[in-house]
Write a protein that holds these residues in place. Structure first.
Motif, PDB file in Angstrom:
ATOM      1  N   ASN A 153      29.967 -28.100 -14.912  1.00  0.00           N
ATOM      2  CA  ASN A 153      29.865 -26.614 -14.684  1.00  0.00           C
ATOM      3  C   ASN A 153      28.756 -26.497 -15.398  1.00  0.00           C
ATOM      4  O   ASN A 153      28.109 -25.343 -14.952  1.00  0.00           O
ATOM      5  CB  ASN A 153      31.430 -25.971 -14.790  1.00  0.00           C
ATOM      6  N   GLU A 154      28.864 -26.680 -16.868  1.00  0.00           N
ATOM      7  CA  GLU A 154      27.764 -26.119 -17.571  1.00  0.00           C
ATOM      8  C   GLU A 154      26.342 -26.701 -17.128  1.00  0.00           C
ATOM      9  O   GLU A 154      25.179 -26.138 -17.016  1.00  0.00           O
ATOM     10  CB  GLU A 154      28.055 -26.377 -19.051  1.00  0.00           C
ATOM     11  N   SER A 213      35.917 -34.208 -10.626  1.00  0.00           N
ATOM     12  CA  SER A 213      36.519 -34.412 -11.840  1.00  0.00           C
ATOM     13  C   SER A 213      38.006 -33.944 -12.196  1.00  0.00           C
ATOM     14  O   SER A 213      38.110 -33.264 -11.878  1.00  0.00           O
ATOM     15  CB  SER A 213      35.422 -33.815 -12.620  1.00  0.00           C
ATOM     16  N   CYS A 271      39.278 -34.587 -15.184  1.00  0.00           N
ATOM     17  CA  CYS A 271      39.224 -34.490 -16.638  1.00  0.00           C
ATOM     18  C   CYS A 271      38.695 -32.964 -16.717  1.00  0.00           C
ATOM     19  O   CYS A 271      37.426 -32.870 -16.655  1.00  0.00           O
ATOM     20  CB  CYS A 271      38.633 -35.250 -17.300  1.00  0.00           C
ATOM     21  N   PRO A 272      39.464 -31.996 -17.459  1.00  0.00           N
ATOM     22  CA  PRO A 272      38.921 -30.558 -17.688  1.00  0.00           C
ATOM     23  C   PRO A 272      37.385 -30.652 -18.693  1.00  0.00           C
ATOM     24  O   PRO A 272      36.745 -29.755 -18.360  1.00  0.00           O
ATOM     25  CB  PRO A 272      39.940 -29.981 -18.602  1.00  0.00           C
ATOM     26  N   THR A 273      37.268 -31.562 -19.600  1.00  0.00           N
ATOM     27  CA  THR A 273      36.172 -31.769 -20.421  1.00  0.00           C
ATOM     28  C   THR A 273      35.041 -31.981 -19.446  1.00  0.00           C
ATOM     29  O   THR A 273      34.109 -31.404 -19.574  1.00  0.00           O
ATOM     30  CB  THR A 273      36.651 -32.452 -21.668  1.00  0.00           C
ATOM     31  N   VAL A 274      35.138 -33.038 -18.865  1.00  0.00           N
ATOM     32  CA  VAL A 274      34.341 -33.391 -17.773  1.00  0.00           C
ATOM     33  C   VAL A 274      33.649 -32.487 -16.690  1.00  0.00           C
ATOM     34  O   VAL A 274      32.502 -32.332 -16.627  1.00  0.00           O
ATOM     35  CB  VAL A 274      34.505 -34.940 -17.149  1.00  0.00           C
ATOM     36  N   ARG A 275      34.773 -31.927 -16.348  1.00  0.00           N
ATOM     37  CA  ARG A 275      34.386 -30.698 -15.325  1.00  0.00           C
ATOM     38  C   ARG A 275      33.904 -29.777 -15.914  1.00  0.00           C
ATOM     39  O   ARG A 275      32.914 -29.110 -15.211  1.00  0.00           O
ATOM     40  CB  ARG A 275      36.063 -30.261 -14.755  1.00  0.00           C
ATOM     41  N   GLN A 276      34.158 -29.159 -17.180  1.00  0.00           N
ATOM     42  CA  GLN A 276      33.529 -28.144 -17.944  1.00  0.00           C
ATOM     43  C   GLN A 276      31.920 -28.642 -18.178  1.00  0.00           C
ATOM     44  O   GLN A 276      31.031 -27.961 -18.052  1.00  0.00           O
ATOM     45  CB  GLN A 276      34.385 -27.723 -18.890  1.00  0.00           C
ATOM     46  N   THR A 277      32.009 -29.824 -18.546  1.00  0.00           N
ATOM     47  CA  THR A 277      30.544 -30.440 -18.707  1.00  0.00           C
ATOM     48  C   THR A 277      29.623 -30.334 -17.347  1.00  0.00           C
ATOM     49  O   THR A 277      28.606 -29.756 -17.631  1.00  0.00           O
ATOM     50  CB  THR A 277      30.480 -31.701 -19.160  1.00  0.00           C
TER      51      THR A 277
END
Length: 128
Positions: A47-48, A37, A39-45
């Motif tokens: 990861n979660e 990913s 996109c940091p937001t997609v990457r964080q999602t």
């Protein structure tokens, strides 16, 4: 999920093993998605999602283990696990240095700090 004759679709142990295998596969897929990913937001999602799925997989494994449906792998020697951890940390450090070298230290990943593994000398010589 019962068949017409009233019997179960499949034995509980087989069904749980199938779900466990699917959770393991899902973790791999989420991890791949996170690493690819941009996109940091997609990457964080992702990861979660990975962590939530790992927790679910762990809960299912524990339940299956308590019901004697899944036997734990054999114990590993602590020194072998510690050796593998040290190799992984060295590889991680070399990778970070490479990225810093190529980006001039300006990359956001070049600034990451990870805890160092310190073998616990007070425990027995096996990991479970």
């Amino acid at each position: 999920m019962n068949a017409q004759n009233g019997s179960a679709f499949m034995p509980d142990e087989d069904l749980m093993n199938t779900i466990l295998a699917d959770l393991k596969r899902t973790v791999r897929e989420y991890t791949t998605a996170a690493t690819e990913s941009a996109c940091p937001t997609v990457r964080q999602t992702f990861n979660e999602l990975t962590m939530d799925t790992l927790r679910l997989q762990g809960d299912l494994y524990t339940h299956m283990s308590q019901m004697n449906m899944y036997t734990a792998p054999s114990k590993a020697l602590r020194q072998e696990v510690d050796k593998q951890i040290q190799c992984a940390l060295q590889t991680q450090q070399k990778s970070q240095q490479f990225v810093q070298q190529k980006t001039g230290g300006n990359g956001s990943y070049g600034q990451a700090h990870y805890p160092q593994h310190q073998p616990n000398q007070n425990q027995n010589s096996y990991y479970m």
